[in-house]
Design an enzyme around this catalytic site. Structure first.
Site, mmCIF file in Angstrom:
data_model
loop_
_atom_site.group_PDB
_atom_site.id
_atom_site.type_symbol
_atom_site.label_atom_id
_atom_site.label_comp_id
_atom_site.label_asym_id
_atom_site.label_seq_id
_atom_site.Cartn_x
_atom_site.Cartn_y
_atom_site.Cartn_z
ATOM 1 N N LYS A 179 -34.231 35.707 24.490
ATOM 2 C CA LYS A 179 -35.859 35.574 24.484
ATOM 3 C C LYS A 179 -36.070 36.975 24.860
ATOM 4 O O LYS A 179 -37.250 37.751 24.144
ATOM 5 C CB LYS A 179 -36.181 34.693 25.389
ATOM 6 C CG LYS A 179 -37.748 34.555 25.405
ATOM 7 C CD LYS A 179 -38.183 33.318 26.678
ATOM 8 C CE LYS A 179 -39.526 33.246 26.724
ATOM 9 N NZ LYS A 179 -40.110 32.678 28.019
ATOM 10 N N GLN A 180 -35.721 37.814 25.638
ATOM 11 C CA GLN A 180 -36.182 38.810 26.294
ATOM 12 C C GLN A 180 -35.204 39.617 27.182
ATOM 13 O O GLN A 180 -33.937 39.252 27.350
ATOM 14 C CB GLN A 180 -37.355 38.521 27.368
ATOM 15 C CG GLN A 180 -36.735 37.962 28.379
ATOM 16 C CD GLN A 180 -37.441 37.323 29.384
ATOM 17 O OE1 GLN A 180 -38.135 36.192 29.354
ATOM 18 N NE2 GLN A 180 -38.489 38.123 30.086
ATOM 19 N N TRP A 202 -42.063 37.701 38.891
ATOM 20 C CA TRP A 202 -41.320 38.878 38.931
ATOM 21 C C TRP A 202 -41.794 40.193 38.223
ATOM 22 O O TRP A 202 -41.528 41.203 38.217
ATOM 23 C CB TRP A 202 -39.647 38.829 38.546
ATOM 24 C CG TRP A 202 -39.465 38.774 37.035
ATOM 25 C CD1 TRP A 202 -40.306 37.844 36.107
ATOM 26 C CD2 TRP A 202 -38.587 39.363 36.251
ATOM 27 N NE1 TRP A 202 -39.596 38.030 34.875
ATOM 28 C CE2 TRP A 202 -38.749 39.136 34.686
ATOM 29 C CE3 TRP A 202 -37.604 40.361 36.308
ATOM 30 C CZ2 TRP A 202 -38.105 39.476 33.696
ATOM 31 C CZ3 TRP A 202 -36.899 40.889 35.227
ATOM 32 C CH2 TRP A 202 -36.953 40.262 33.944
ATOM 33 N N ASP A 203 -42.757 39.778 37.387
ATOM 34 C CA ASP A 203 -43.475 41.143 36.510
ATOM 35 C C ASP A 203 -44.070 42.073 37.387
ATOM 36 O O ASP A 203 -44.031 43.291 37.098
ATOM 37 C CB ASP A 203 -44.794 40.290 35.780
ATOM 38 C CG ASP A 203 -44.299 39.005 34.999
ATOM 39 O OD1 ASP A 203 -43.550 38.130 35.364
ATOM 40 O OD2 ASP A 203 -44.879 38.698 33.902
ATOM 41 N N GLU A 229 -34.553 33.590 29.216
ATOM 42 C CA GLU A 229 -34.738 32.260 29.413
ATOM 43 C C GLU A 229 -34.254 31.308 28.165
ATOM 44 O O GLU A 229 -34.498 30.252 27.954
ATOM 45 C CB GLU A 229 -36.282 32.004 29.722
ATOM 46 C CG GLU A 229 -36.686 32.579 30.987
ATOM 47 C CD GLU A 229 -38.144 32.283 31.358
ATOM 48 O OE1 GLU A 229 -38.906 32.286 30.385
ATOM 49 O OE2 GLU A 229 -38.584 32.564 32.727
#
Lengths: 752, 752
Positions: free
Chosen positions: B593-594, B354-355, B481
């Site tokens: 995580k993000q 998906w980046d 994640e």
């Protein structure tokens, strides 16, 4: 085709038909808990699924992950197939006895559950019209764990002359019984290495070892007969055989006794001579001697373990068959346990699961508590590894492995493996039951308590105190593997609560009854007051998810908020769901693989009101697929308690008949140990309604109308209690031991 | 040691020091989107991490699972290393030019970001005191995707005589850059097979193919020089070289031009001659010709894509470096995409994530929308596989793979793979933006709409209507994640809501504006009224978890009820957490995580009030570790919006400097494409506060005090808009196209 001829104590098979052979190899499997053999025949045949298994004999290899992460189980442990010693080949005039091609008559075999002996008889007419009556008798000794004996009798009816016999040790096979089914999954990619073949005195020997686990194995065979003249040794590949002839005389029976010996240990050097001396000494006694010991062993066993269930012969045979396989499969030396498929197949890689404590141990606690003790001792023997595992996961205390042989976690899919942290509490539950039924304080002090303290420490550290909720056990998987990584699985939380109470009570009582021992214990295990306060706090405040709107206990925090599985549009062939739907799809629905909350109702009845039991059972039974063979027995027990007699009987019969009647079409892969034990539970916890609460046996018997009588015995606190339940009678009797109080249908009764 | 000498448009390296070579191999990597080479030098050296990658050139092998289940990804796809063509060896009097052992002076190389050309100069003094000035110029052609050119110049300063040159094709290497880190994880266990080596006219050729994916590769090289006399061909192992000599004259520069050619296709038979003819034709033009094309390409590129950021030279260089690597790495042919490490390393196996849509495409939409279109066309090219995948998972519509090259799901850990079903919505989000910025109705009708309908169908079928809640998206994983398999990840639910609205609006507008096309579309995609009603219902009733007590939006249903991660007692070396804690432990905590919910705030600002943004950002930023390089840029953008200038600048600088300044000590494994694109977003979406809402560009600029000026251009609906932001000025200008309305700090402005 009539597959098997099953009667009260015997299972007979007509070997003129080979269609059901792979299945009967499991049914006719023999074992003693140390090792076991599948029920292939001595001569072999082309489609046989041969297998000889030694409990706890395994090899390891690295688990390969598509994508790995920290803390994953590192090594696969796989039970190995070991060399086959039962093989015997017979030749007349160079013509080989062969079940597929020879002219055979009256070829039958019979397993006698009363003594575990298989007798096989046949009449062989050779191409040259020589006629022989041949019989094989064999059993795996319950008294000498390393020993199997085969007695071969040969009687020529119309001639005298030579018969050639080849008998020895055949190599282990590298083959899995069913490689495609993920429930089986074990892949024996490797066998044994460093084979060494030799003859030492009378012994034919192979010495071998595993590649990675450093287990050394000695397999040996001695063929004995009065009239063997010359023996020749042959080594072919990894097989070693003796070839010899016997002079047969018309109408006179000649016999050959084959002694088979297995021994392994974890050592860099094994004392072969010493072990062979042990074996040779065993062969100084004849077949009759061991047979009478075997009969005596089983007589004593059945005396306490038999269940009479009148009203349906199939069921009567099946429950005996199941009890028989339990005693055959269970490890009895404190170093081993009982595998999910016993010693009859390589499914689940021969691993030990919670099946032991939750399904199998109750049977032994109430019939052979010494065996229960050995199974718990096995857990104690791996406690140091459970501590290491907890540390690796950054927690205090100990976390037992979800599946293992050697004590290391071996589950390659942690959401249905390591995440099932209820394993600790399952083991501690059976420890509590063992202790209450046996009053074995020694075991508690020397082994049990340390396990109890360390596993409780793990839970205390794992639990998360959440404001407004209390202590939560988040991110775990309960018994139902159709949900995973949930918060507050109620089964898990209740079991943790129960074990922490056990710990507090035990320590509390000790303080009152034996302050010195109490002080020693507190010091030895470094138990602080703060820790006891924390345990008490968890006991009082562990979160149980109750859905007020639905008036139900949640299987976990989110289960009741999930969509119902579309049972209506799921065709029969899509079950078990796990073989036809991606786990993430299954997980997000209200659908249950196996008894979960319903299991709590059975294990900790005091945590539920009668209304709660009914409401929740009604709800959860409706969304349970019973895709696991561990499920129906539990639902059957609660169904019985709730008066759902027909449902209860159905579940019981499905459970008890699983293997002997091959209900799942997979008995060829091995028996289902948990459902075998579950069928015992259906009778004792189900139809007799037996629960042990606070050290007292409670009964609420209910004999289903289909059956006429249940009669069995239970050991309890040194007593043997007999129970007979018929349509119009309920008799409790104290067969052995001092008088004791029990409760029947709510009334106290003192047995004297 | 000064690692690199970085200035405005150039990156210079002193090659007298070899300590930073592996890192600089990434920094000096060159590519054109079709293929790329790591920045090793022509002569090679002992510790080089050589790598040549072709976008979309991969092989497959079965994924091995410790425990498999239905619907798991079946095949690993791994980007392969392909033969190295840049190698050139030089010999004087049989003495080899060697960076490690030769006496070299003034050995520097320089990457010029203005044209993508690397120039390397050195002075070599041989053991016999012969002195030569040598230079290499090389680039991967942006105009001819199959072509790389190296120009070698040699000038002897104190002698005349022969120089021997060996130049050819070296075999692919079988080596992963970092095998232990699970984030890298790609293991190139196999290389190419069926090597065929030959010379055809001037071409040295290797022909090879993959084992399983049936990709055929032609690699070819032509060495050209005016004064080559004889060429000898040598084949050593899987290497093929030309050896030739050149007569050097003192103080006269001789040149050799090496043309390198890569071509692959999925075919059983490849037309080698045809392709070589193409190559030979390319070599009819000289180095200067291609160099001038290259310069022109980049001039046009920088004209629109450059960002001037005054106030910090490091940052200025880094943002250019990042933009440069984006244009180098991105696939431009509609059949390929952009890998997580571009064409600079084999990390993440060369997969597309998906980046692309969430990080990279926005940059291209506003600067090179044709490239954005190609990236979306790639998704369309795998739509049929996404449909098959949805069907396999028993859903309607299409589910794009979480990680892939060939369109099949290749994630071996589904909780952080297939469960990230937000991938569909991520792609559709960028489709919407592409459409709104370009008004490319053709693309929508021919490719976009089908993707939009099918992915929306998947969501509609996946969603579970739960009484009292609405449509729930259960059992999924969001961008974060450090949580997995949760219910109602808010990011996912909002993105689904957003894409369904897009679909409804698009169809609704079509009905008004072009009823004929509307009718065609409805028929072609079999869209029923019932379906539209369902879409609308989901749009209106999709569940968003709001925690009233905490006054926060939940990242998912349970996140806010979990225990806080013990940040205080987590030492620095335990980050990233994923390398030091078991996933189930991480999952059960409040730790991120993000960017997850914070990402929604950026993508769909209209779904949040200002107060909600602040409250939720404050909360979630506090529990975010930024253990992913996709995280800080997003938090930086929202921090800027909320006025947290220092935090915003920190996040931006960490993002923009990731690779050029090797902040994570892993640039040697390849660049971080997402954070390169993220740094562009920090400037445009962050400091300029640009959002496109309902087809109108909105700006809320805020120049951090550290910087003096930001100047850049954006394409929007056929216009080019220039923006200059300084401490005291904010200038919008319409550089190209018709007048257009924008919004700046809430005020409408018409640019004319």
């Amino acid at each position: 085709m009539k597959k098997l001829d099953i009667s009260n104590w015997t299972i007979k098979q007509d070997l003129s038909n080979l269609e059901y052979m792979n299945e009967s190899e499991t049914v006719f499997a023999q074992a003693n808990g140390y090792f076991g053999i599948r029920g292939t025949i001595e001569e072999g045949y082309s489609n046989e699924i041969e297998g000889t298994f030694i409990n706890g004999f395994y090899d390891t290899e690295d688990i390969i992950y598509g994508e790995s992460a920290y803390g994953y189980a590192k090594e696969r442990q796989t039970q190995l197939l070991v060399p086959n010693t039962k093989n015997i080949k017979l030749f007349i005039d160079d013509e080989e006895l062969n079940i597929e091609y020879s002219k055979l008559e009256n070829h039958f075999r019979e397993l006698n559950l009363k003594n575990g002996i298989i007798t096989r008889n046949l009449t062989w007419k050779t191409n040259k019209n020589k006629i022989l009556e041949i019989s094989f008798e064999r059993f795996v000794s319950m008294d000498y764990e390393n020993l199997m004996i085969i007695n071969l009798s040969i009687k020529p009816l119309n001639f005298s002359g030579k018969i050639k016999i080849i008998s020895g040790i055949k190599e282990d096979k590298v083959k899995s019984l069913d490689e495609n089914d993920p429930r089986v999954s074990g892949q024996l990619k490797y066998s044994l290495k460093n084979y060494d073949f030799f003859k030492k005195d009378d012994c034919i020997v192979t010495k071998s070892k595993t590649y990675n686990s450093n287990l050394q194995l000695i397999t040996s065979v001695i063929n004995k007969s009065d009239n063997i003249k010359v023996k020749n040794i042959k080594v072919e590949g990894k097989n070693i055989f003796e070839e010899f002839c016997i002079d047969l005389k018309q109408n006179i029976e000649s016999t050959v006794t084959k002694y088979c010996f297995y021994y392994f240990e974890k050592k860099s050097k094994i004392e072969v001579e010493e072990k062979l001396d042990l074996f040779k000494e065993l062969t100084s006694k004849d077949f009759r001697y061991y047979k009478s010991l075997q009969e005596k062993y089983y007589e004593e066993f059945w005396n306490i373990s038999d269940i009479i269930l009148e009203g349906n012969k199939e069921i009567q045979a099946a429950i005996r068959f199941n009890i028989f396989h339990l005693i055959q499969s269970v490890g009895k030396n404190g170093k081993t346990n009982i595998a999910a498929k016993g010693l009859t197949g390589d499914g689940y890689e021969g691993h030990y699961f919670w099946d032991t404590e939750t399904y199998v141990i109750p049977h032994f606690i109430y019939t052979n508590p010494d065996i229960a003790k050995k199974l718990l001792s096995y857990r104690y023997s791996i406690l140091h590894k459970a501590k290491k595992r907890a540390e690796e996961l950054s927690f205090k205390g100990a976390l037992f492995p979800w599946r293992t042989i050697n004590g290391e976690e071996s589950s390659a899919y942690y959401p249905a493996g390591t995440a099932q942290i209820h394993i600790n509490a399952d083991i501690m539950y059976s420890l509590k039951k063992y202790y209450e039924v046996t009053d074995d304080l020694d075991f508690m002090i020397n082994k049990g308590l340390e396990m109890l303290v360390e596993t409780s420490r793990f839970y205390a550290d794992y639990s998360d105190y959440i404001d407004g909720r209390g202590y939560c056990i988040n991110g775990v998987t309960g018994p139902d593997e159709y949900s995973a990584l949930v918060n507050n699985n109620t089964y898990t939380n209740m079991m943790i609560r129960y074990q922490i109470k056990f710990l507090m009570d035990f320590i509390g009582n000790l303080k009152i009854e034996n302050i010195q021992l109490y002080n020693e214990i507190m010091k030895k295990f470094k138990i602080t007051n703060e820790e006891l306060i924390l345990f008490n706090d968890i006991y009082e405040k562990i979160y149980i998810h109750y859905d007020k709107e639905k008036n139900l206990i949640g299987q976990d925090d989110s289960f009741l908020n999930q969509k119902m599985w579309d049972f209506e549009n799921t065709p029969k062939e899509k079950y078990p769901l796990l073989l036809n739907y991606h786990p993430m799809i299954i997980y997000k629905h209200q659908v249950i693989k196996q008894a979960d909350l319903v299991l709590s109702m059975m294990l900790i009845p005091e945590y539920f009101t009668d209304e709660e039991k009914k409401a929740n059972f009604d709800y959860y039974e409706n969304v349970t697929t019973h895709d696991s063979s561990l499920s129906e027995c539990i639902h059957g027990i609660i169904a019985n308690e709730l008066g759902y007699e027909e449902m209860s009987v159905n579940f019981f019969e499905n459970t008890v008949k699983t293997d002997l009647y091959d209900l799942h079409n997979n008995v060829k892969n091995g028996v289902h140990i948990a459902s075998m034990a579950g069928s015992w539970q259906c009778i004792v916890f189900g139809f007799l309604g037996m629960r042990e609460i606070d050290g007292v046996l409670n009964f609420k018997p209910n004999l289903p109308r289909k059956y006429k009588k249940i009669e069995l015995k239970l050991r309890f606190k040194g007593r043997i209690i007999g129970i007979i339940l018929t349509e119009d009678q309920l008799i409790y009797s104290l067969i052995e031991g001092e008088s004791i109080e029990i409760v029947s249908n709510g009334e106290k009764i003192i047995l004297i």
